[in-house]
Structure formats: structure tokens, C-alpha cells
Design an enzyme around this catalytic site. Structure first.
Site, PDB file in Angstrom:
ATOM      1  N   TYR A 131       0.768  -1.228  -0.108  1.00 18.02           N
ATOM      2  CA  TYR A 131       0.136   0.108  -0.140  1.00 18.02           C
ATOM      3  C   TYR A 131       0.897   1.228   0.205  1.00 18.02           C
ATOM      4  CZ  TYR A 131      -3.753   3.158   1.409  1.00 18.02           C
ATOM      5  OH  TYR A 131      -4.522   4.300   1.372  1.00 18.02           O
ATOM      6  N   LYS A 143       0.996   4.269  -2.899  1.00 16.96           N
ATOM      7  CA  LYS A 143       0.496   5.733  -2.611  1.00 16.96           C
ATOM      8  C   LYS A 143       1.895   6.499  -2.754  1.00 16.96           C
ATOM      9  CE  LYS A 143      -3.731   5.189  -1.847  1.00 16.96           C
ATOM     10  NZ  LYS A 143      -4.830   5.609  -2.832  1.00 16.96           N
TER      11      LYS A 143
END
Length: 284
Positions: free
Chosen positions: A162, A166
Site C-alpha cells: 500500500y 501511494k
């Protein structure tokens, strides 16, 4: 300078991925309330249909589209763009917001890594590269808003897939805005939405009520709009637990790991715990 009143207005068109819930649906409702035609893209037919009904109640059936779209698949996004152009003619706001967050570790299943990078990072890249050329070509003012995360900046331990996704969204959107502002005739600007703790399907877990520290998706979208009105690129959202100065110090400490040659993620390193605490609480 972005004049948002020239963009978010009646007769213009917005496309929101991940638009069936959370921040995406709140944004789609805001655009619909402003008189825009809105296309939402997501997976999950029942959820998507319910979101479409909520938007139709605001602006009428003729101004709403809802299309199942896998943002990790560029062909799926190309089909979405064709459908939107055929129905509404052109796009003025693209919000690449779709995101997922299954827990990962460095050596966890390849399928989880592929899914997160495919949706969170390639979804943003695919969406921009699919819709962007025609948004530039029609010559009218517009926005591309990409949803990032504070985890892509401070990169805390846990869920590295993740964080990587991002962090990539941040780098991509910075490059996008630089290219847009140096493209002759461009009236499109890019913005990086960096939410705080928001109570959405991605974050709520087993909770049924919003924690006191979390913002609602609607609060986040209101902050996003007011930030774009100020021509902010980095839309760094606070929440009810973390004020902006705390975020700023956390981010400054993170880049300081490189500048001061500290161990990576030293904020969580026992040898640096006291130094970080003193840095966070410093008054200057």
C-alpha cells in the site's frame, strides 16, 4: 491559477473512479449538486447501482452514469472513456480515487501485491493517460485529482504494498502537474488529495460507528474543494486527531532520515524514539 467556478459548474462533466462509496461517492454528490453530469466507476453491481440512485436523486437520471470498471485494466478504462464521451461529450473533472488496502508484508502473496499496485497505482496512471489527452484537446478548464495517502509520504511500517502504491501516486501526480503547466495551451491542473483518517469502507474494519478521531468523506471533500479554490497542489487533510503541524513534523522527520543518514523509518527505531518525540513536541 485554477478558477474552480469555471470547472465545477452546470453542463460540465465529472468522472470519479471508486465512486460507489466513501470519498468517491461524496465527491460525486458534490459535483452533482453543482449541476455537473457525473459518471461513477467502480466494481460491485449492487453498490454501484445504489450510488447511482443517490446521484440521480440529486441531479436526475439524464445526468448520471454508473459503469463497472476495473481501473487496473487499461482497456476497461478506455471503454469507460468511450462511454462517457458518447453520452456527455467531454470530461472536465477526472478524480482517480479507486483504492484497495488488503494487508501485506514484504513476502506476502504475490496476488495481494499485484492487486494493490494494479488498482492504487496503475489505476491512477491508466486513468490519467486514458482521459488526459482528450481533456487537454477540448481546450476547456479542467482538473485531474488523484487520491494519495500520508502513508505514501511517511511510509510507516506495515502494509508495504500500500505504501509503495501511494508513494507512486505522489510521484506520478507531481510529474503530471509539472508537465501540464508546461504544456502550451493547457487549462488542466492536477492535484494530490492526501486524506487524513476518514471513516470509509476501506478504514472502518468491523466498526459500525465513526470513531471520534475520523473525518467523514463529506468533510474530506469540502476540504478538497476549498484547497483547490486556493490552488493548492498538495491537499493535506487533517482529521479530528491529527492537526496539520503534526503531519508536517512527521513528514519532515521522514525526509530527515535521508538528509541525516539515519536508519530508514527511524521514527519507529528504538534508538531514535526520544529524539523523534522531542522533535515532534518542539515549539520552533
Amino acid at each position: 491559477m485554477t478558477n474552480i467556478q469555471d470547472i465545477i459548474k452546470k453542463s460540465n462533466v465529472a468522472v470519479v473512479t471508486g465512486g460507489a462509496s466513501g470519498i468517491g461517492l461524496a465527491a460525486a454528490k458534490h459535483f452533482a449538486q453543482a449541476g455537473m453530469s457525473v459518471a461513477i466507476a467502480d466494481l460491485g453491481g449492487d453498490k454501484l447501482a445504489a450510488a447511482a440512485d443517490a446521484l440521480k436523486a440529486i441531479s436526475g437520471e439524464e445526468h448520471v452514469m454508473a459503469i463497472e470498471t476495473d481501473v487496473a485494466d487499461k482497456a476497461s478504462l478506455e471503454a469507460l472513456e468511450r462511454a462517457v464521451i458518447q453520452r456527455f461529450g467531454r470530461v472536465h473533472v477526472l478524480m482517480n480515487n479507486a483504492g484497495i488496502g488488503p494487508e501485506t508484508s514484504i513476502f506476502s502473496a504475490q496476488a495481494d501485491w499485484d492487486a494493490i499496485l494494479g488498482v492504487n497505482l496503475m489505476g491512477v496512471i491508466n486513468g490519467t493517460r486514458t482521459f488526459g489527452p482528450n481533456m487537454l484537446a477540448h481546450g476547456e478548464p479542467g482538473l485531474i485529482i488523484n487520491t494519495g495517502s500520508k502513508q505514501g509520504i511517511t511510509t510507516p511500517p506495515g502494509n508495504p504494498a500500500y505504501n509503495v502504491s501511494k508513494a507512486g501516486v505522489k510521484v506520478f501526480t507531481e510529474a503530471l502537474q509539472h508537465e501540464l503547466r508546461n504544456t502550451e495551451g493547457s487549462k488542466i491542473s492536477a492535484h494530490l488529495l492526501i486524506p487524513g483518517f476518514v471513516f470509509t469502507g476501506l478504514t472502518k474494519g468491523n466498526r459500525t460507528e465513526k470513531p471520534a478521531g475520523a473525518w467523514t468523506p463529506e468533510q474530506t471533500v469540502d476540504f478538497m474543494i476549498s484547497s483547490i479554490e486556493k490552488d493548492d497542489f498538495y491537499i493535506l487533510c487533517p482529521d479530528n486527531d491529527v492537526a496539520r503541524p503534526v503531519d508536517e513534523r512527521r513528514m519532515a522527520w521522514a525526509i530527515g532520515d535521508i538528509i541525516e543518514n539515519r536508519p530508514p523509518l527511524s521514527r519507529w527505531h528504538p534508538d531514535y524514539a526520544d529524539r523523534f518525540k522531542a522533535f515532534l513536541n518542539a515549539k520552533d
